[in-house]
Design an enzyme around this catalytic site. Structure first.
Site, mmCIF file in Angstrom:
data_model
loop_
_atom_site.group_PDB
_atom_site.id
_atom_site.type_symbol
_atom_site.label_atom_id
_atom_site.label_comp_id
_atom_site.label_asym_id
_atom_site.label_seq_id
_atom_site.Cartn_x
_atom_site.Cartn_y
_atom_site.Cartn_z
ATOM 1 N N LYS A 221 0.843 -1.197 0.000
ATOM 2 C CA LYS A 221 0.000 0.000 0.000
ATOM 3 C C LYS A 221 0.885 1.257 0.000
ATOM 4 O O LYS A 221 0.710 2.153 -0.799
ATOM 5 C CB LYS A 221 -0.920 -0.032 1.224
ATOM 6 C CG LYS A 221 -1.814 1.181 1.351
ATOM 7 C CD LYS A 221 -2.730 1.060 2.551
ATOM 8 C CE LYS A 221 -3.460 2.377 2.772
ATOM 9 N NZ LYS A 221 -4.311 2.372 3.949
ATOM 10 N N GLU A 227 10.832 -4.408 4.314
ATOM 11 C CA GLU A 227 10.913 -5.850 4.021
ATOM 12 C C GLU A 227 10.505 -6.120 2.573
ATOM 13 O O GLU A 227 11.158 -6.881 1.851
ATOM 14 C CB GLU A 227 9.993 -6.651 4.957
ATOM 15 C CG GLU A 227 10.384 -6.609 6.426
ATOM 16 C CD GLU A 227 9.754 -5.447 7.181
ATOM 17 O OE1 GLU A 227 9.377 -4.429 6.542
ATOM 18 O OE2 GLU A 227 9.646 -5.542 8.410
ATOM 19 N N GLY A 281 -4.687 -1.756 5.179
ATOM 20 C CA GLY A 281 -3.911 -2.912 4.704
ATOM 21 C C GLY A 281 -4.596 -4.237 5.012
ATOM 22 O O GLY A 281 -4.716 -5.109 4.154
ATOM 23 N N ARG A 282 -5.060 -4.392 6.251
ATOM 24 C CA ARG A 282 -5.647 -5.678 6.657
ATOM 25 C C ARG A 282 -7.057 -5.885 6.115
ATOM 26 O O ARG A 282 -7.668 -6.922 6.359
ATOM 27 C CB ARG A 282 -5.599 -5.816 8.180
ATOM 28 C CG ARG A 282 -6.122 -4.613 8.941
ATOM 29 C CD ARG A 282 -5.659 -4.635 10.405
ATOM 30 N NE ARG A 282 -6.082 -3.462 11.162
ATOM 31 C CZ ARG A 282 -5.421 -2.330 11.227
ATOM 32 N NH1 ARG A 282 -4.288 -2.177 10.562
ATOM 33 N NH2 ARG A 282 -5.853 -1.305 11.957
ATOM 34 N N GLU A 367 -4.268 -6.119 15.158
ATOM 35 C CA GLU A 367 -3.754 -4.827 14.701
ATOM 36 C C GLU A 367 -4.872 -3.779 14.775
ATOM 37 O O GLU A 367 -4.609 -2.588 14.903
ATOM 38 C CB GLU A 367 -3.211 -4.937 13.264
ATOM 39 C CG GLU A 367 -2.242 -3.821 12.904
ATOM 40 C CD GLU A 367 -1.439 -4.105 11.627
ATOM 41 O OE1 GLU A 367 -0.235 -4.423 11.728
ATOM 42 O OE2 GLU A 367 -2.000 -3.996 10.541
ATOM 43 N N HIS A 398 -4.906 -32.873 18.465
ATOM 44 C CA HIS A 398 -3.791 -33.709 18.926
ATOM 45 C C HIS A 398 -2.620 -32.857 19.390
ATOM 46 O O HIS A 398 -1.511 -33.360 19.537
ATOM 47 C CB HIS A 398 -3.356 -34.655 17.804
ATOM 48 C CG HIS A 398 -4.429 -35.635 17.452
ATOM 49 N ND1 HIS A 398 -4.569 -36.841 18.081
ATOM 50 C CD2 HIS A 398 -5.466 -35.542 16.582
ATOM 51 C CE1 HIS A 398 -5.630 -37.476 17.588
ATOM 52 N NE2 HIS A 398 -6.191 -36.705 16.676
ATOM 53 N N LYS A 524 9.902 -0.710 14.135
ATOM 54 C CA LYS A 524 10.501 -0.396 12.830
ATOM 55 C C LYS A 524 11.618 0.634 13.006
ATOM 56 O O LYS A 524 12.690 0.514 12.428
ATOM 57 C CB LYS A 524 9.446 0.204 11.890
ATOM 58 C CG LYS A 524 8.426 -0.764 11.352
ATOM 59 C CD LYS A 524 7.604 -0.047 10.285
ATOM 60 C CE LYS A 524 6.285 -0.713 9.990
ATOM 61 N NZ LYS A 524 5.414 0.079 9.147
#
Ligand code: F6P
Length: 559
Positions: A221, A227, A281-282, A367, A398, A524
């Site tokens: 965005k 990264e 973003g999410r 977030e 399990h 960051k």
């Protein structure tokens, strides 16, 4: 019901967000104290209609919320809480494009991404639906070209690998949707997702790819996320080493809101698919960020996914709160989180395709609502967003279900299950569904002393004394079950939009802004400072631990 006020009045009056000073907040605490020992087993025994009364369906999606520690009175009070938080108005403000993301002064309009073409929603005099449809059509054209083989790489070969480079919302949503909809994917087009800045993620992906037949989508965005840019540059070097600079135009496209940064990276603006600052973003998988999904499943199925989201939006914005899926899920979550002090909420998909759903909901929820300060900057003195976690069902039985059944904590959970499989082994699918239902039953019922005694009656007294408490199951562990007929793009769209709205409702009630994420900034900043120190460009004072770790790295790192 709170009287009608304007959005400007609402945000300038923090008293409207001080939900914990409302009378209904206190009444809910009293109600919890009075009912906390009631066992769900008794509630089911008293009411044969409990499932019918506490479940609802929408277009083939069933929500069963009867296995919760609630009565009609609980729901009445929770609905009163929603009124006290002015929820109805918040829904309107969101839908109409008020700048409800107050700290960033942005509207929150991911629902506009799902509106059918032809609708009108004006923001600052611009019909955003028309803009959305334009980008959607451009993405669709591009996807068809790649899928049909009309789009060729630098040496004329067709594309067979797509690598999406992005992180957070530019990765988790599309990756999860792609996995969930694998039965709809074009078999000769493989889609990969690279997010981690750890070089092995990209390297291991590229090992499977041929530069001449690989398309990269740089999804960001902001187009400033380190990264993503680092991985994108590495991918670009890999391509250029094999094919030269001129190949970039045929092998790189971008999805972003930042045209300047995209062109500075070297991607032609013609190969950029845009979106807008009013898409968080999410919440962005519905936008051009969904391009890798569209490449995989095609534009027609992608529109089905959007239509599922739109159906949930229409329900959310119009259904009475007492029959409104996202509102009910949100209120139930608040009941446990705020009034029972439950700290976590588990998501258990009984569907291999949905195994990345917990990770996506984790970002979406944590977030959005992991905040200690209200939307007007006031400190909140109650708990807000829970820890979201989970794993695909059966495997997790399990692994960690022991703690759910016999541990000491209250852990509410959602069980998600498709009733039909895309795959031919229907016997396996029946086992999967049986396990899902059995777990919610066991969590709710538990196993009583009388029931255990019946099983162990043959044992000698001392062994019985030792084993009996260990074989008891307290039960009363709440869960919701969400069942869809089949995990189609439409059903998945409904499911995702359901969670998005649940998170929004909880944020409104707690009084937080669910659409900013200042909490990720500090790490960051410190990482970039440490990086310049590693490169010898700066020196800073650290605590003894960080300084010690840094020294340790510098002494032992060979790079
Ligand atoms: O982690 C913070 C965050 O801003 C997320 O909200 C977002 O989804 C992610 O980083 C990626 O951001 P971008 O799409 O701008 O690269």
């Amino acid at each position: 019901m709170t009287s009608q006020i304007s959005f400007a009045e609402q945000i300038s009056q923090p008293r409207h967000t001080a939900i914990n000073s409302t009378p209904v907040w206190a009444r809910l605490h009293q109600h919890q104290r009075a009912t906390r020992h009631v066992h769900m087993r008794e509630l089911f025994a008293q009411d044969a209609q409990r499932f019918d009364r506490y479940s609802l369906t929408l277009d083939g999606l069933l929500l069963d919320y009867s296995k919760n520690r609630i009565t009609d009175r609980t729901l009445e009070l929770l609905l009163e809480l929603a009124d006290a938080a002015n929820l109805k108005q918040w829904l309107c403000w969101m839908q109409q494009g008020e700048r409800i993301n107050v700290s960033e002064r942005r509207a929150v309009l991911h629902t506009a991404l799902r509106l059918p073409a032809g609708q009108v929603l004006n923001l600052d005099g611009v019909n955003v639906v028309a803009d959305v449809q334009q980008v959607l059509a451009a993405c669709g054209d591009f996807a068809e070209q790649v899928r049909s083989g009309a789009w060729r790489g630098y040496d004329g070969q067709t594309i067979c690998d797509v690598v999406n480079i992005g992180i957070g919302g530019s990765d988790l949503g599309p990756q999860m949707v792609h996995e969930a909809l694998r039965p709809y994917c074009q078999p000769d087009l493989r889609v990969h997702f690279v997010s981690n800045v750890d070089g092995q993620h990209l390297a291991q992906t590229l090992e499977q790819c041929n530069p001449a037949r690989t398309l990269f989508i740089v999804a960001s965005k902001s187009f400033t996320t380190p990264e993503t840019l680092l991985n994108a540059h590495a991918a670009r070097r890999w391509l250029v080493a094999a094919a030269g600079e001129a190949a970039v135009a045929r092998h790189f496209v971008a999805v972003s809101t930042n045209r300047t940064a995209v062109t500075a990276f070297g991607i032609d603006a013609a190969n950029m698919f845009g979106f807008w600052d009013w898409v968080g973003g999410r919440y962005s998988v519905w936008s051009a960020i969904g391009l890798p999904v569209m490449l995989a499943i095609g534009p027609v199925q992608f529109r089905q996914f959007l239509a599922g989201g739109a159906a949930m939006d229409a329900h959310f914005f119009s259904a009475p709160f007492a029959r409104n899926m996202p509102v009910l899920l949100a209120l139930l979550g608040i009941w446990y989180n705020t009034f029972y002090g439950a700290h976590t909420h588990a998501i258990m998909p009984y569907d291999h395709g949905l195994r990345r759903l917990p990770a996506h909901i984790q970002q979406l929820d944590m977030e959005s609502n992991g905040k200690r300060v209200g939307r007007c900057g006031e400190r909140l003195d109650f708990d807000t967003g829970p820890v979201i976690w989970g794993e695909e069902g059966v495997n997790s039985q399990h692994a960690f279900f022991q703690l759910l059944h016999q541990g000491t904590r209250l852990i509410p959970s959602d069980f998600i299950v498709p009733l039909n499989s895309h795959y031919p082994d229907t016997a396996a699918h029946r086992v999967l569904v049986a396990n899902c239902l059995a777990q919610t039953e066991a969590l709710m019922r538990g196993k009583t002393e009388t029931e255990v005694m019946r099983e162990l009656a043959h044992l000698p007294g001392d062994e019985l004394d030792m084993l009996l408490p260990q074989k008891l199951f307290p039960g009363n562990q709440p869960s919701n079950t969400l069942a869809v007929d089949k995990m189609t793009p439409y059903a998945l769209g409904m499911l995702l939009a359901l969670y998005e709205h649940k998170v929004f409702v909880q944020g409104v009630i707690w009084g937080v802004n669910s659409f900013d994420q200042w909490g990720v900034e500090y790490g960051k900043q410190l990482a970039s400072q440490l990086l310049s120190e590693m490169d010898g460009h700066a020196a800073a004072t650290h605590d003894a631990s960080t300084a010690g770790l840094m020294r340790h790295f510098q002494e032992r790192h060979y790079g």
